[in-house]
Design a protein around this motif. Structure first.
Motif, short mmCIF file in Angstrom:
data_model
loop_
_atom_site.label_atom_id
_atom_site.label_comp_id
_atom_site.label_asym_id
_atom_site.label_seq_id
_atom_site.Cartn_x
_atom_site.Cartn_y
_atom_site.Cartn_z
N GLY A 2 0.82 -1.21 0.00
CA GLY A 2 0.00 0.00 0.00
C GLY A 2 0.85 1.25 0.00
O GLY A 2 0.52 2.24 -0.68
N LEU A 3 1.94 1.24 0.74
CA LEU A 3 2.84 2.39 0.78
C LEU A 3 3.47 2.62 -0.59
O LEU A 3 3.60 3.76 -1.05
CB LEU A 3 3.92 2.14 1.84
CG LEU A 3 4.79 3.33 2.24
CD1 LEU A 3 3.95 4.39 2.92
CD2 LEU A 3 5.90 2.86 3.17
N TYR A 4 3.85 1.55 -1.25
CA TYR A 4 4.49 1.65 -2.57
C TYR A 4 3.53 2.22 -3.61
O TYR A 4 3.89 3.12 -4.38
CB TYR A 4 4.99 0.27 -2.99
CG TYR A 4 5.65 0.24 -4.35
CD1 TYR A 4 6.99 0.57 -4.51
CD2 TYR A 4 4.93 -0.13 -5.48
CE1 TYR A 4 7.60 0.55 -5.74
CE2 TYR A 4 5.54 -0.17 -6.73
CZ TYR A 4 6.86 0.18 -6.85
OH TYR A 4 7.45 0.14 -8.10
N LEU A 5 2.31 1.71 -3.65
CA LEU A 5 1.36 2.09 -4.70
C LEU A 5 0.73 3.46 -4.46
O LEU A 5 0.21 4.06 -5.40
CB LEU A 5 0.26 1.03 -4.82
CG LEU A 5 0.72 -0.35 -5.30
CD1 LEU A 5 -0.43 -1.34 -5.28
CD2 LEU A 5 1.31 -0.27 -6.70
N THR A 6 0.76 3.97 -3.23
CA THR A 6 0.19 5.29 -2.96
C THR A 6 1.22 6.40 -3.01
O THR A 6 0.86 7.58 -2.85
CB THR A 6 -0.48 5.31 -1.57
OG1 THR A 6 0.47 4.92 -0.57
CG2 THR A 6 -1.68 4.36 -1.53
N THR A 7 2.48 6.07 -3.24
CA THR A 7 3.51 7.11 -3.34
C THR A 7 3.26 7.97 -4.57
O THR A 7 3.14 7.45 -5.68
CB THR A 7 4.90 6.47 -3.43
OG1 THR A 7 5.17 5.74 -2.23
CG2 THR A 7 5.97 7.54 -3.60
N GLY A 8 3.17 9.26 -4.36
CA GLY A 8 2.93 10.19 -5.47
C GLY A 8 1.53 10.75 -5.49
O GLY A 8 1.25 11.64 -6.31
N ILE A 9 0.63 10.28 -4.64
CA ILE A 9 -0.71 10.86 -4.57
C ILE A 9 -0.62 12.17 -3.80
O ILE A 9 -0.39 12.18 -2.59
CB ILE A 9 -1.70 9.90 -3.89
CG1 ILE A 9 -1.81 8.58 -4.67
CG2 ILE A 9 -3.08 10.55 -3.78
CD1 ILE A 9 -2.77 7.58 -4.07
N LEU A 10 -0.77 13.27 -4.51
CA LEU A 10 -0.56 14.58 -3.91
C LEU A 10 -1.58 14.83 -2.80
O LEU A 10 -2.77 14.57 -2.95
CB LEU A 10 -0.67 15.67 -4.98
CG LEU A 10 0.38 15.63 -6.09
CD1 LEU A 10 0.14 16.74 -7.10
CD2 LEU A 10 1.78 15.73 -5.50
N GLY A 11 -1.08 15.37 -1.69
CA GLY A 11 -1.94 15.72 -0.58
C GLY A 11 -2.27 14.57 0.35
O GLY A 11 -2.96 14.77 1.34
N LEU A 12 -1.79 13.36 0.03
CA LEU A 12 -2.10 12.19 0.85
C LEU A 12 -0.96 11.94 1.83
O LEU A 12 0.19 11.76 1.43
CB LEU A 12 -2.31 10.96 -0.03
CG LEU A 12 -2.72 9.68 0.71
CD1 LEU A 12 -4.14 9.80 1.23
CD2 LEU A 12 -2.57 8.46 -0.19
N ASP A 13 -1.28 11.91 3.11
CA ASP A 13 -0.31 11.58 4.15
C ASP A 13 -0.50 10.12 4.53
O ASP A 13 -1.62 9.66 4.74
CB ASP A 13 -0.50 12.47 5.38
CG ASP A 13 -0.20 13.93 5.08
OD1 ASP A 13 0.53 14.18 4.10
OD2 ASP A 13 -0.72 14.81 5.79
N ARG A 14 0.62 9.39 4.62
CA ARG A 14 0.59 7.98 5.00
C ARG A 14 1.38 7.79 6.29
O ARG A 14 2.45 8.37 6.45
CB ARG A 14 1.23 7.10 3.92
CG ARG A 14 0.54 7.09 2.57
CD ARG A 14 1.10 8.15 1.61
NE ARG A 14 2.53 8.24 1.62
CZ ARG A 14 3.35 7.42 0.90
NH1 ARG A 14 2.81 6.49 0.13
NH2 ARG A 14 4.66 7.56 0.94
N PHE A 15 0.87 6.96 7.19
CA PHE A 15 1.54 6.70 8.46
C PHE A 15 1.14 5.31 8.93
O PHE A 15 0.12 4.76 8.51
CB PHE A 15 1.16 7.76 9.50
CG PHE A 15 -0.32 7.91 9.71
CD1 PHE A 15 -0.99 7.24 10.72
CD2 PHE A 15 -1.07 8.74 8.87
CE1 PHE A 15 -2.35 7.37 10.90
CE2 PHE A 15 -2.44 8.87 9.05
CZ PHE A 15 -3.08 8.19 10.06
N ASN A 16 1.95 4.74 9.80
CA ASN A 16 1.66 3.41 10.31
C ASN A 16 0.80 3.47 11.56
O ASN A 16 0.93 4.37 12.38
CB ASN A 16 2.96 2.66 10.61
CG ASN A 16 3.72 3.28 11.76
OD1 ASN A 16 4.36 4.32 11.60
ND2 ASN A 16 3.65 2.67 12.93
N ILE A 17 -0.08 2.49 11.69
CA ILE A 17 -0.85 2.27 12.92
C ILE A 17 -0.67 0.81 13.27
O ILE A 17 -1.08 -0.07 12.52
CB ILE A 17 -2.34 2.59 12.74
CG1 ILE A 17 -2.55 3.99 12.19
CG2 ILE A 17 -3.08 2.44 14.07
CD1 ILE A 17 -4.01 4.32 11.90
#
Length: 346
Positions: A139-154
């Motif tokens: 999921g981290l790999y495929l969402t890289t480059g989506i502008l404005g999207l913050d990703r973090f681990n839970i």
């Protein structure tokens, strides 16, 4: 504890073996393959005959279909962010959950983002069943480059019948709306769409905690990290432990305030920065095992400055490239050079 054997490693919770990790790479070696089938029979002693039948069924096995990964979903301007995340989650689900008891990929969470993303590419190529941590990386790999999207681990640590379980998902935030990507045996412990239901982080965490309680699990700890930079070639490591809460020992109003604090920290960090900061992101958090307090957060953030514009970054890079001229006062020049900020392309 983990017991290392030849070719695979047993992941334990006390005396209970949760699964095995393949250390021999792919394709599976004979010893890992034999351990996988034996462990399956140990887990389901009433279905040994059925398992043997499936193992011996080679001629009539159905053809394997490999799902097409949504490589270009991040740059597709015709799709909304919610639709992009749905595409990524659909792909993760098509890979299916790994029920074999053998984790096929050996993953070190302390590796740099570049190394973890290289492993994610390998997982996408092999298209094997995955567990939660592997789904997190994909999921981290495929969402890289989506502008404005913050990703973090839970990440969650729970207890059920004296056995400790761990689970990790990819939290996402877009336009003050939260969601999650991942995979689990239970549908309500993985995907949370960006449908406006979770307008604050505490609501998202509470939803997972309630789901765990419905399954009889006691949530011992929830850990949340700092947002992850959008750079597949970055040599930064993921911050896994920016905030740690214990829902079974802490009042809900108290840990809700702590969740609001971590969100305020995120707002003061440029997640999409191209260059490294002078001060590492790890310096923003307390040592492992302690809880962030309002006093410690404010003191740390006052001493941290991030480059906010291109001109500052270029000036820092020029000053780092310039070599100091040799003179009699070498000691003083060395001290000045150490204080010069630097910027490294990652």
């Amino acid at each position: 504890m983990a017991t290392t054997t030849c070719g695979y490693e047993a992941m334990r919770s006390g005396n209970t073996i949760l699964c095995y990790i393949n250390r021999d790479g792919l394709p599976l070696s004979d010893r890992c393959n034999e351990r996988m089938w034996t462990f399956c029979m140990e887990q389901y002693p009433n279905n040994v005959t059925e398992i043997q039948t499936i193992r011996n069924q080679t001629d009539d096995s159905p053809l394997v279909t490999y799902p097409d990964p949504p490589y270009h979903v991040a740059t597709n301007s015709r799709m909304t962010v919610r639709e992009k995340l749905q595409q990524v989650q659909n792909y993760i689900q098509r890979l299916e959950y790994n029920y074999t008891g053998m984790q096929f990929f050996d993953i070190n969470p302390n590796r740099s983002l570049y190394g973890l993303m290289d492993t994610a590419r390998h997982m996408i190529t092999e298209s094997l069943p995955i567990k939660c941590f592997e789904a997190f990386l994909i999921g981290l790999y495929l969402t890289t480059g989506i502008l404005g999207l913050d990703r973090f681990n839970i990440s969650f640590k729970t207890r059920f019948n004296s056995v400790i379980y761990r689970h990790v998902i990819l939290g996402v935030k877009y336009d003050q709306i939260y969601g999650a990507l991942g995979i689990s045996r239970r549908s309500d412990l993985s995907y949370k769409p960006l449908n406006g239901k979770y307008n604050c982080l505490s609501k998202l965490i509470d939803d997972f905690i309630c789901a765990y309680r419905n399954y009889g699990h006691t949530v011992l700890r929830v850990r949340i990290g700092l947002p992850i930079i959008h750079d597949l070639k970055s040599f930064l490591t993921i911050n896994w432990k920016a905030l740690s809460i214990q829902p079974n020992k802490t009042d809900k109003n108290e840990y809700d305030r702590e969740l609001d604090k971590i969100v305020r920290i995120w707002r003061q960090i440029d997640i999409h920065m191209t260059y490294r900061s002078v001060v590492p992101l790890a310096s923003l958090v307390q040592p492992t095992g302690t809880l962030i307090t309002s006093a410690s957060v404010s003191n740390r953030l006052q001493s941290v400055t991030f480059r906010q514009n291109r001109d500052t970054s270029l000036n820092c890079r020029r000053s780092a490239i310039q070599k100091p001229t040799t003179n009699i006062n070498e000691e003083s020049s060395t001290e000045k050079d150490q204080s010069v900020p630097y910027a490294i392309r990652v």
